[in-house]
Design an enzyme around this catalytic site. Sequence first.
Site, short mmCIF file in Angstrom:
data_model
loop_
_atom_site.label_atom_id
_atom_site.label_comp_id
_atom_site.label_asym_id
_atom_site.label_seq_id
_atom_site.Cartn_x
_atom_site.Cartn_y
_atom_site.Cartn_z
N GLY A 12 0.78 -1.24 0.00
CA GLY A 12 0.00 0.00 0.00
C GLY A 12 0.81 1.28 0.00
O GLY A 12 0.29 2.34 0.37
N SER A 13 2.07 1.24 -0.47
CA SER A 13 2.84 2.49 -0.48
C SER A 13 2.26 3.47 -1.50
O SER A 13 2.26 4.69 -1.26
CB SER A 13 4.33 2.23 -0.74
OG SER A 13 4.55 1.79 -2.06
N ASN A 14 1.76 2.97 -2.63
CA ASN A 14 1.12 3.87 -3.59
C ASN A 14 -0.17 4.43 -3.03
O ASN A 14 -0.47 5.62 -3.19
CB ASN A 14 0.87 3.16 -4.92
CG ASN A 14 2.11 3.09 -5.78
OD1 ASN A 14 2.50 4.06 -6.41
ND2 ASN A 14 2.78 1.94 -5.77
N MET A 90 -3.77 -6.99 -7.13
CA MET A 90 -3.18 -8.11 -7.84
C MET A 90 -4.21 -9.11 -8.36
O MET A 90 -3.98 -10.31 -8.32
CB MET A 90 -2.15 -8.79 -6.94
CG MET A 90 -0.99 -7.88 -6.61
SD MET A 90 -0.29 -7.09 -8.09
CE MET A 90 1.33 -6.69 -7.52
N ARG A 91 -5.34 -8.61 -8.83
CA ARG A 91 -6.34 -9.46 -9.45
C ARG A 91 -6.68 -8.90 -10.82
O ARG A 91 -6.60 -7.68 -11.02
CB ARG A 91 -7.64 -9.50 -8.63
CG ARG A 91 -7.47 -9.82 -7.18
CD ARG A 91 -8.82 -10.03 -6.53
NE ARG A 91 -9.47 -11.20 -7.11
CZ ARG A 91 -9.13 -12.45 -6.81
NH1 ARG A 91 -8.19 -12.69 -5.94
NH2 ARG A 91 -9.73 -13.45 -7.38
N ASN A 107 -4.57 2.17 -13.77
CA ASN A 107 -3.66 1.22 -13.11
C ASN A 107 -2.23 1.71 -13.21
O ASN A 107 -1.88 2.43 -14.15
CB ASN A 107 -3.78 -0.15 -13.81
CG ASN A 107 -2.91 -1.21 -13.17
OD1 ASN A 107 -2.86 -1.35 -11.93
ND2 ASN A 107 -2.21 -1.99 -13.98
N HIS A 109 1.78 0.17 -13.25
CA HIS A 109 2.53 -1.08 -13.40
C HIS A 109 4.03 -0.76 -13.43
O HIS A 109 4.44 0.18 -14.12
CB HIS A 109 2.12 -1.81 -14.69
CG HIS A 109 2.78 -3.13 -14.82
ND1 HIS A 109 2.38 -4.24 -14.10
CD2 HIS A 109 3.87 -3.52 -15.53
CE1 HIS A 109 3.17 -5.26 -14.39
NE2 HIS A 109 4.08 -4.85 -15.24
C1 GAR Z 1 3.58 -1.47 -7.29
O1 GAR Z 1 4.92 -1.55 -7.73
C2 GAR Z 1 2.63 -1.57 -8.46
O2 GAR Z 1 3.11 -0.96 -9.62
C3 GAR Z 1 2.56 -3.07 -8.64
O3 GAR Z 1 2.46 -3.57 -7.33
C4 GAR Z 1 3.22 -2.72 -6.46
C5 GAR Z 1 2.38 -2.38 -5.26
O4 GAR Z 1 3.14 -1.68 -4.30
N1 GAR Z 1 1.44 -3.46 -9.46
C6 GAR Z 1 1.48 -4.45 -10.35
O5 GAR Z 1 2.45 -5.17 -10.50
C7 GAR Z 1 0.21 -4.63 -11.18
N2 GAR Z 1 0.40 -5.57 -12.21
P1 GAR Z 1 2.42 -0.93 -3.11
O6 GAR Z 1 1.43 -1.94 -2.50
O7 GAR Z 1 3.51 -0.59 -2.14
O8 GAR Z 1 1.72 0.27 -3.66
#
Ligand code: GAR
Length: 186
Positions: A12-14, A90-91, A107, A109
């Site tokens: 959840g840092s984003n 991640m779904r 989204n 990525h």
């Molecule tokens: C992030 O790097 C995001 O880009 C990636 O999961 C991570 C979540 O980090 N998403 C994917 O790979 C989608 N296919 P976070 O939970 O710290 O935000």
Amino acid sequence: MKNIAIFASGNGSNFEAIAKAVKSGEINANISLLVCDKPEAKVTSRAGRLSVPIFVCDSKDYPNRAAHESRILSALEDAGVEFIVLAGYMRIVGKTLLDTFEGRIINIHPSMLPDFPGLDAIEKAFSADVKQTGVTIHYIDSGVDTGPIVVQEMIDILPEDTLESLEARVHEVEHRLYVKVLKDLL
Ligand code: GAR
């Protein structure tokens, strides 16, 4: 001001970067809901600290994707959500949500799509013989990490990089870029 939902599955840092930018007024939106499919995910405690309403919806409690998404859809409708931000969700998003929110689901990525779609994109780029990777922000369609691209930013893979140092730089770029894109869009 738009009501948005953020979907996340893990750290959840984003989510936190976006929620702080909403709190400070940099992003003009109201986070009506954090939707999380993993009851134990760290993102739920971040949301608690930031006073964002949380809806945990574990896919294991539903017989299939459509049933899981129908339950999420009714929570989104109750909260008046108009726009969905996927931040480490991640779904695969299926027809139920896509049909209702077409063109309104974005989204992030951690690669220069179409390179390295799917899981573990940073690790895949680090292990591949490439000198650059990056971050992509895009609207979603029914594919895995496909759909119209809004913005991409390249990141050099340095000779001295470890997977951890590269991950840290990718996340820094993600947080800055996602906040900027949402600020412009919303
Ligand atoms: C992030 O790097 C995001 O880009 C990636 O999961 C991570 C979540 O980090 N998403 C994917 O790979 C989608 N296919 P976070 O939970 O710290 O935000």
